[in-house]
Write a protein that holds these residues in place. Structure first.
Motif, PDB file in Angstrom:
ATOM      1  N   LEU A 160      11.558  12.736   1.062  1.00  0.00           N
ATOM      2  CA  LEU A 160      12.797  13.327   0.554  1.00  0.00           C
ATOM      3  C   LEU A 160      13.518  14.106   1.646  1.00  0.00           C
ATOM      4  O   LEU A 160      14.745  14.014   1.785  1.00  0.00           O
ATOM      5  CB  LEU A 160      12.487  14.223  -0.639  1.00  0.00           C
ATOM      6  N   SER A 161      12.787  14.869   2.434  1.00  0.00           N
ATOM      7  CA  SER A 161      13.414  15.672   3.490  1.00  0.00           C
ATOM      8  C   SER A 161      14.021  14.795   4.576  1.00  0.00           C
ATOM      9  O   SER A 161      15.097  15.099   5.102  1.00  0.00           O
ATOM     10  CB  SER A 161      12.382  16.620   4.106  1.00  0.00           C
ATOM     11  N   ALA A 162      13.343  13.712   4.926  1.00  0.00           N
ATOM     12  CA  ALA A 162      13.816  12.861   6.021  1.00  0.00           C
ATOM     13  C   ALA A 162      14.968  11.965   5.613  1.00  0.00           C
ATOM     14  O   ALA A 162      15.926  11.785   6.375  1.00  0.00           O
ATOM     15  CB  ALA A 162      12.652  12.016   6.544  1.00  0.00           C
ATOM     16  N   PHE A 163      14.893  11.388   4.422  1.00  0.00           N
ATOM     17  CA  PHE A 163      15.884  10.389   4.008  1.00  0.00           C
ATOM     18  C   PHE A 163      16.904  10.928   3.011  1.00  0.00           C
ATOM     19  O   PHE A 163      18.033  10.448   2.977  1.00  0.00           O
ATOM     20  CB  PHE A 163      15.173   9.176   3.391  1.00  0.00           C
ATOM     21  N   VAL A 202       9.789   4.580   5.443  1.00  0.00           N
ATOM     22  CA  VAL A 202       9.188   4.110   6.681  1.00  0.00           C
ATOM     23  C   VAL A 202       8.918   5.299   7.602  1.00  0.00           C
ATOM     24  O   VAL A 202       9.784   6.120   7.867  1.00  0.00           O
ATOM     25  CB  VAL A 202      10.090   3.063   7.370  1.00  0.00           C
ATOM     26  N   GLY A 203       7.676   5.438   8.016  1.00  0.00           N
ATOM     27  CA  GLY A 203       7.310   6.501   8.931  1.00  0.00           C
ATOM     28  C   GLY A 203       7.089   7.852   8.298  1.00  0.00           C
ATOM     29  O   GLY A 203       6.869   8.839   9.015  1.00  0.00           O
ATOM     30  N   THR A 204       7.155   7.955   6.969  1.00  0.00           N
ATOM     31  CA  THR A 204       6.965   9.245   6.300  1.00  0.00           C
ATOM     32  C   THR A 204       5.924   9.116   5.200  1.00  0.00           C
ATOM     33  O   THR A 204       5.698   8.031   4.664  1.00  0.00           O
ATOM     34  CB  THR A 204       8.270   9.753   5.678  1.00  0.00           C
ATOM     35  N   ASN A 205       5.327  10.235   4.848  1.00  0.00           N
ATOM     36  CA  ASN A 205       4.415  10.276   3.718  1.00  0.00           C
ATOM     37  C   ASN A 205       5.205  10.433   2.425  1.00  0.00           C
ATOM     38  O   ASN A 205       6.354  10.899   2.433  1.00  0.00           O
ATOM     39  CB  ASN A 205       3.429  11.436   3.880  1.00  0.00           C
ATOM     40  N   GLN A 216      -2.457   9.458 -10.830  1.00  0.00           N
ATOM     41  CA  GLN A 216      -2.696  10.480  -9.828  1.00  0.00           C
ATOM     42  C   GLN A 216      -3.082   9.830  -8.495  1.00  0.00           C
ATOM     43  O   GLN A 216      -3.985   9.002  -8.429  1.00  0.00           O
ATOM     44  CB  GLN A 216      -3.833  11.387 -10.289  1.00  0.00           C
ATOM     45  N   PRO A 217      -2.376  10.158  -7.411  1.00  0.00           N
ATOM     46  CA  PRO A 217      -2.741   9.570  -6.117  1.00  0.00           C
ATOM     47  C   PRO A 217      -4.106  10.051  -5.660  1.00  0.00           C
ATOM     48  O   PRO A 217      -4.574  11.119  -6.050  1.00  0.00           O
ATOM     49  CB  PRO A 217      -1.635  10.061  -5.183  1.00  0.00           C
ATOM     50  N   GLY A 218      -4.724   9.243  -4.812  1.00  0.00           N
ATOM     51  CA  GLY A 218      -6.054   9.581  -4.338  1.00  0.00           C
ATOM     52  C   GLY A 218      -6.062  10.482  -3.128  1.00  0.00           C
ATOM     53  O   GLY A 218      -7.098  10.627  -2.478  1.00  0.00           O
ATOM     54  N   PHE A 219      -4.925  11.075  -2.808  1.00  0.00           N
ATOM     55  CA  PHE A 219      -4.840  11.988  -1.676  1.00  0.00           C
ATOM     56  C   PHE A 219      -3.797  13.037  -2.018  1.00  0.00           C
ATOM     57  O   PHE A 219      -3.013  12.879  -2.960  1.00  0.00           O
ATOM     58  CB  PHE A 219      -4.466  11.239  -0.391  1.00  0.00           C
ATOM     59  N   ALA A 220      -3.763  14.111  -1.257  1.00  0.00           N
ATOM     60  CA  ALA A 220      -2.848  15.209  -1.548  1.00  0.00           C
ATOM     61  C   ALA A 220      -1.410  14.809  -1.247  1.00  0.00           C
ATOM     62  O   ALA A 220      -1.120  14.234  -0.197  1.00  0.00           O
ATOM     63  CB  ALA A 220      -3.238  16.436  -0.726  1.00  0.00           C
ATOM     64  N   VAL A 221      -0.510  15.109  -2.185  1.00  0.00           N
ATOM     65  CA  VAL A 221       0.916  14.886  -1.983  1.00  0.00           C
ATOM     66  C   VAL A 221       1.664  16.140  -2.410  1.00  0.00           C
ATOM     67  O   VAL A 221       1.183  16.915  -3.237  1.00  0.00           O
ATOM     68  CB  VAL A 221       1.442  13.673  -2.781  1.00  0.00           C
ATOM     69  N   ALA A 222       2.844  16.317  -1.831  1.00  0.00           N
ATOM     70  CA  ALA A 222       3.690  17.458  -2.186  1.00  0.00           C
ATOM     71  C   ALA A 222       5.029  16.940  -2.684  1.00  0.00           C
ATOM     72  O   ALA A 222       5.672  16.120  -2.021  1.00  0.00           O
ATOM     73  CB  ALA A 222       3.890  18.364  -0.972  1.00  0.00           C
ATOM     74  N   TYR A 223       5.431  17.400  -3.861  1.00  0.00           N
ATOM     75  CA  TYR A 223       6.716  17.071  -4.447  1.00  0.00           C
ATOM     76  C   TYR A 223       7.401  18.370  -4.852  1.00  0.00           C
ATOM     77  O   TYR A 223       6.742  19.405  -4.997  1.00  0.00           O
ATOM     78  CB  TYR A 223       6.548  16.166  -5.674  1.00  0.00           C
ATOM     79  N   THR A 228       0.819  -1.213   0.000  1.00  0.00           N
ATOM     80  CA  THR A 228       0.000   0.000   0.000  1.00  0.00           C
ATOM     81  C   THR A 228       0.851   1.261   0.000  1.00  0.00           C
ATOM     82  O   THR A 228       0.357   2.343   0.300  1.00  0.00           O
ATOM     83  CB  THR A 228      -0.924   0.007   1.223  1.00  0.00           C
ATOM     84  N   ASN A 229       2.138   1.130  -0.317  1.00  0.00           N
ATOM     85  CA  ASN A 229       2.999   2.306  -0.398  1.00  0.00           C
ATOM     86  C   ASN A 229       2.721   3.069  -1.690  1.00  0.00           C
ATOM     87  O   ASN A 229       2.261   2.503  -2.682  1.00  0.00           O
ATOM     88  CB  ASN A 229       4.471   1.889  -0.349  1.00  0.00           C
ATOM     89  N   TRP A 230       3.065   4.349  -1.685  1.00  0.00           N
ATOM     90  CA  TRP A 230       2.810   5.207  -2.831  1.00  0.00           C
ATOM     91  C   TRP A 230       4.065   5.978  -3.182  1.00  0.00           C
ATOM     92  O   TRP A 230       4.756   6.495  -2.303  1.00  0.00           O
ATOM     93  CB  TRP A 230       1.710   6.209  -2.517  1.00  0.00           C
TER      94      TRP A 230
END
Length: 649
Positions: A509-512, A500-503, A526-533, A493-495
């Motif tokens: 990108l910021s964490a890893f 791990v532990g991040t959206n 297109q993902p079914g929820f809001a994402v920021a890139y 179910t990853n997108w």
């Protein structure tokens, strides 16, 4: 690998890493005004207040960052020249029933031992060290023209033109003794009648110094295989220096009790050339590392892996209509645990699936096609590293998952570029677990670049995992790729770009991967929820919106009408350059030029160290291009017009 002024001495062909940092055709003169100590005129400040202009400038900065961040791997420093030159010594003919070992013992450098074509020679044969720098050739008696010409891969259909050399014990068909050197095997079928083999051809025998290794060895147009039911741990144990395997077939390397490999190297130094072979092994087709080297501080280096077809037969896959009933131990298609300066170019990697349940080593396998996973072997190999790896112009297809990167042990892993590859049919058709459809998994490997890849998969793009909390690494570049972003199933179910532990997206990108360059990618679905890139990426509702020539027919070249033609950071199409891919997969496979020389004859001297290493020779790569729906094989002919010489820089 002839000793000549063209360059046989170790390390003679020194090359600089190619400089292929990303560039942009855009005009960044406005961006330059943002440099330190440069004031902005009021009118320029006004421009920045425009959301559209600000977005374009942000994207431009990201493009510049991609070029600044990308760290190119160092390419192999030596490319082995395996051009065949007819020998000038005596011919020693061995008829059916003759004494092959006696012929080997009596042969002088420059001699040719011919084994009667169609005859079988049973035993375990040793290649001894001899003085001199000319080649001893051991070959079928079939005349040139009966065996395929250099540059053309052999297979079972050529067996009648070969001499058959068979081991009837758990001992090699051929084993080197000490620093044996300048042997070339041509047109031999090498197999076994014993139920198991730890290695059919064993090059190297536990040497403890690099100087003691066997070297200048060529396996040329040979068929090396086990039996339908026997266990083969290794087709070729590549623990040597300056060794080439070309235009050959290595298959039926399978086991239910241990890992099996077509080619494995632990104790050799390189350089190695593995070009234009069919590789069919159950656990791992090709493995470098995986056990302690007996040479202190050894890292196999300068490895050329081109034009090979690495494939597991479907008759080994439970559930396939052709399944033959034995669940051989399956892992992946290519693995590096200790290697540096490796060029992986123009290959097909296909048909890999998870091994469910505990294998011989007690672990299940996720089903990645390729693993770059440095291993220190419990601390016995602190020097172990996987670094300076170039993966370009390959087809990686029909696999549960793509590539796993692991850099925690030994000296770590770093500087890996994955560029201009086609990943196709990665996912549920080949397994159903938490990794299905995933292109890449990361665990603390800095300086990884994904650029200009087309990735047809049904899981997440990447997943970063470092244990209970994120451990950041630098130098991640993800640019000019076409990939899938949506994933709707229970097992994975990853997108998108996730951890791990991040959206997905910016949080991962910021964490890893702080400071990562991630722009000019096309993400479907297109993902079914809001994402920021980061700025510059595009999300589409469906694959059909990309503008492929024929998605259903697996022809992923962009149509002229696609919005993503010539839209990359470098002005090229986003995704894979299929012209370049086709050319890379159809260049002649026999190298000539500088690097370690090839053929037979005599001579001495060191190479120039600076000239190019061009490839020459006839034949075709026969790399297995089927299944790309109207596309790649014909495209290759159009792109080339005729067979070309190919320059590897």
């Amino acid at each position: 690998m002839r000793v000549s002024a063209a360059g046989i001495e170790r390390g003679c062909d020194t090359r600089h890493a190619e400089n292929t940092a990303l560039s942009s055709h855009q005009d960044f003169s406005a961006v330059s005004a943002l440099g330190p100590g440069v004031s902005m005129r009021p009118s320029f400040r006004g421009l920045l207040r425009s959301p559209a202009i600000a977005t374009r400038l942000a994207a431009a900065w990201l493009v510049l960052a991609a070029g600044a961040w990308a760290v190119d791997p160092v390419l192999p420093q030596t490319f082995l020249d395996t051009t065949y030159v007819p020998p000038t010594g005596a011919t020693i003919a061995v008829a059916s029933g003759g004494n092959l070992q006696a012929a080997i013992n009596s042969a002088l450098p420059g001699d040719v031992i011919t084994l009667q074509a169609g005859a079988t020679f049973t035993g375990n044969f040793t290649l001894p060290a001899k003085s001199g720098s000319s080649w001893i050739t051991i070959r079928t008696s079939a005349p040139d023209g009966t065996l395929p010409s250099p540059g053309t891969r052999v297979g079972p259909g050529n067996a009648s033109a070969m001499a058959k050399v068979v081991t009837n014990a758990d001992l090699p068909v051929f084993l080197t003794s000490g620093a044996a050197h300048h042997y070339r095997l041509i047109g031999l079928e090498m197999t076994m009648t014993f139920p198991s083999s730890y290695g059919l051809v064993v090059l190297g025998n536990g040497e403890t110094t690099a100087a003691a290794l066997p070297y200048d060895l060529i396996i040329d147009r040979c068929w090396i295989h086990g039996s339908a039911t026997g266990d083969v741990q290794n087709g070729v144990r590549l623990n040597s220096a300056r060794t080439a395997i070309i235009d050959s077939r290595i298959d039926q390397c399978q086991s239910t009790t241990v890992e099996s490999h077509c080619i494995s190297g632990v104790n050799g130094t390189g350089p190695f050339k593995i070009v234009n072979n069919f590789l069919g092994g159950s656990t791992i087709q090709v493995l470098f590392g995986g056990a302690p080297s007996q040479i202190p501080n050894n890292v196999p280096s300068d490895i050329e892996f081109r034009l090979n077809l690495s494939q597991k037969p479907l008759s080994w896959r439970p559930g396939d209509p052709t399944y033959a009933g034995t669940q051989w131990y399956v892992k992946n298609l290519f693995e590096l645990k200790n290697a540096r300066r490796v060029l992986i170019d123009g290959n097909v990697f296909e048909q890999n699936w998870p091994f469910n349940g505990a294998g011989p080593d007690g672990s299940a396998q996720a089903g990645y096609a390729i693993l770059f996973t440095v291993r220190s072997e419990g601390g016995a190999m602190p020097q172990a590293t996987v670094r300076d790896i170039t993966v370009r112009n390959n087809i990686i297809r029909r696999s549960n998952a793509g590539i796993a990167f692991y850099g925690v042990e030994g000296a770590g892993a770093t500087t890996i570029k994955v560029e201009n590859n086609l990943f196709d049919d990665i996912g549920l058709n080949w397994g159903n677990n938490s990794r299905s459809g995933q292109i890449a998994q990361f665990d603390r490997v800095p300086n990884v670049t994904f650029n200009h890849n087309t990735m047809i998969h049904d899981g997440d793009i990447s997943f970063a995992t470092t244990g209970s909390s994120a451990v950041p690494v630098s130098g991640f570049v993800f640019t000019n790729n076409i990939a899938h972003h949506g994933c709707v199933r229970t097992t994975n179910t990853n997108w998108g770009i996730n951890g791990v532990g991040t959206n997905p997206g910016d949080p991962t990108l910021s964490a890893f991967f702080p400071g990562a360059a991630c722009t000019k990618n096309v993400f479907a679905v297109q993902p079914g929820f809001a994402v920021a890139y980061p700025a510059g990426n595009t999300f589409l509702a469906a694959w059909s919106n990309v503008g492929f020539t024929d998605f259903a027919g697996r022809n992923y070249r962009l149509l002229a009408s696609s919005a993503y033609r010539n839209a990359g950071t470098d002005g090229k199409d986003i995704g894979c350059d299929f012209d370049a891919l086709a050319v890379a997969m159809n260049v002649p496979s026999t190298s000539s030029g500088t690097g370690t020389g090839s053929g037979s004859g005599s001579g001495s001297g060191t190479g120039s160290g600076t000239a190019t290493a061009a490839t020459a020779g006839g034949g075709s790569s026969q790399c297995g291009m089927g299944g790309l729906g109207g596309g790649l094989a014909a495209l290759a002919l159009m792109a080339m017009g005729a067979r070309r010489r190919h320059l590897v820089r």
